[in-house]
Design a protein around this motif. Structure first.
Motif, PDB file in Angstrom:
ATOM      1  N   ARG A  84       0.388   0.021   0.643  1.00  0.00           N
ATOM      2  CA  ARG A  84       1.075  -1.278   0.732  1.00  0.00           C
ATOM      3  C   ARG A  84       0.190  -2.306   1.431  1.00  0.00           C
ATOM      4  N   GLY A  85      -0.476  -1.905   2.491  1.00  0.00           N
ATOM      5  CA  GLY A  85      -1.365  -2.828   3.194  1.00  0.00           C
ATOM      6  C   GLY A  85      -2.500  -3.311   2.314  1.00  0.00           C
ATOM      7  N   ASN A  86      -3.063  -2.382   1.518  1.00  0.00           N
ATOM      8  CA  ASN A  86      -4.137  -2.769   0.606  1.00  0.00           C
ATOM      9  C   ASN A  86      -3.624  -3.753  -0.450  1.00  0.00           C
ATOM     10  N   MET A  87      -2.445  -3.464  -0.986  1.00  0.00           N
ATOM     11  CA  MET A  87      -1.880  -4.326  -2.027  1.00  0.00           C
ATOM     12  C   MET A  87      -1.600  -5.728  -1.489  1.00  0.00           C
ATOM     13  N   VAL A  88      -0.997  -5.800  -0.308  1.00  0.00           N
ATOM     14  CA  VAL A  88      -0.646  -7.096   0.268  1.00  0.00           C
ATOM     15  C   VAL A  88      -1.907  -7.895   0.597  1.00  0.00           C
ATOM     16  N   SER A  89      -2.896  -7.249   1.215  1.00  0.00           N
ATOM     17  CA  SER A  89      -4.101  -7.977   1.605  1.00  0.00           C
ATOM     18  C   SER A  89      -4.868  -8.489   0.399  1.00  0.00           C
ATOM     19  N   GLU A  90      -4.796  -7.768  -0.709  1.00  0.00           N
ATOM     20  CA  GLU A  90      -5.490  -8.209  -1.918  1.00  0.00           C
ATOM     21  C   GLU A  90      -4.746  -9.355  -2.619  1.00  0.00           C
ATOM     22  N   ALA A  91      -3.428  -9.376  -2.479  1.00  0.00           N
ATOM     23  CA  ALA A  91      -2.633 -10.344  -3.239  1.00  0.00           C
ATOM     24  C   ALA A  91      -2.215 -11.569  -2.448  1.00  0.00           C
TER      25      ALA A  91
END
Length: 207
Positions: free
Chosen positions: A32-39
């Protein structure tokens, strides 16, 4: 062999951050952290996903999609004035995460390590008056010891990364599989990932 600036230290821990680093150092879940930081700077992200921890029902739903989506979601909540410095991530079925954290306490920084199983960790450096150098972070990661939450027994191995590499090799895993099984991430110490990628190869050859 790459050389790293082990004396490098961030100017502060609690100050302005870009949105990617802000969420990466505060969201518990790995995927989730990776997804949020990328988006986050490209599109609108639901507020439920940018929270430090997920609502339990949403967390359970994620886990039903795939166990790896639970990785990091069961870490303890941050204390007041506490953020994550770096994390050690295992490429296991449930993507287990161990987190090194810092909190501001009066004029000192206080450090602790937490995992998703309520185990305790002994640190060779617990406080400082200024942000840690990269060398000091490495020292904490490589010298900490784990104490099991249920029995209070201190595990004999030392460090968070090297024992994983040694175990993988002893279990018959190849070099690539062993190295890819554990990674180290940090928004405050960008060279930490590459340092451990190199160090893991050394440890594998030595094991």
């Amino acid at each position: 062999m790459n050389e790293f600036n082990l004396g490098d230290r961030p100017p502060f821990y609690f100050g302005p951050q870009d949105l990617k680093d802000f969420y990466k150092s505060r969201i518990l879940g790995q995927i989730r952290g990776n997804m949020v930081s990328e988006a986050i700077d490209k599109t609108s992200v639901p507020s439920s996903l940018t929270e430090t921890s997920l609502d339990p029902s949403l967390r359970d739903f994620q886990g039903q999609m795939h166990p790896s989506m639970m990785g990091g979601e069961y870490l303890p909540q941050h204390l007041i004035n506490e953020i994550e410095l770096c994390r050690v991530v295992l490429n296991s079925t449930t993507m287990d995460v161990t987190s090194l954290r810092v909190r501001k306490q009066k004029r000192r920084y206080v450090y602790r390590i937490v995992d998703e199983y309520s185990n305790k960790f002994t640190l060779t450096k617990k406080t400082s008056t200024k942000p840690l150098s990269m060398k000091e972070v490495i020292q904490i990661l490589d010298t900490s010891k784990e104490v099991l939450y249920d029995s209070g027994e201190e595990i004999e191995y030392v460090g968070l990364i090297k024992p994983v590499i040694e175990y993988m090799k002893q279990d018959g895993c190849g070099k690539e599989e062993s190295i890819e099984f554990v990674i180290v991430e940090s928004t405050f110490y960008p060279e930490l990932f590459a340092y451990y990628e190199q160090q893991k190869e050394i440890w594998f050859e030595e094991a």
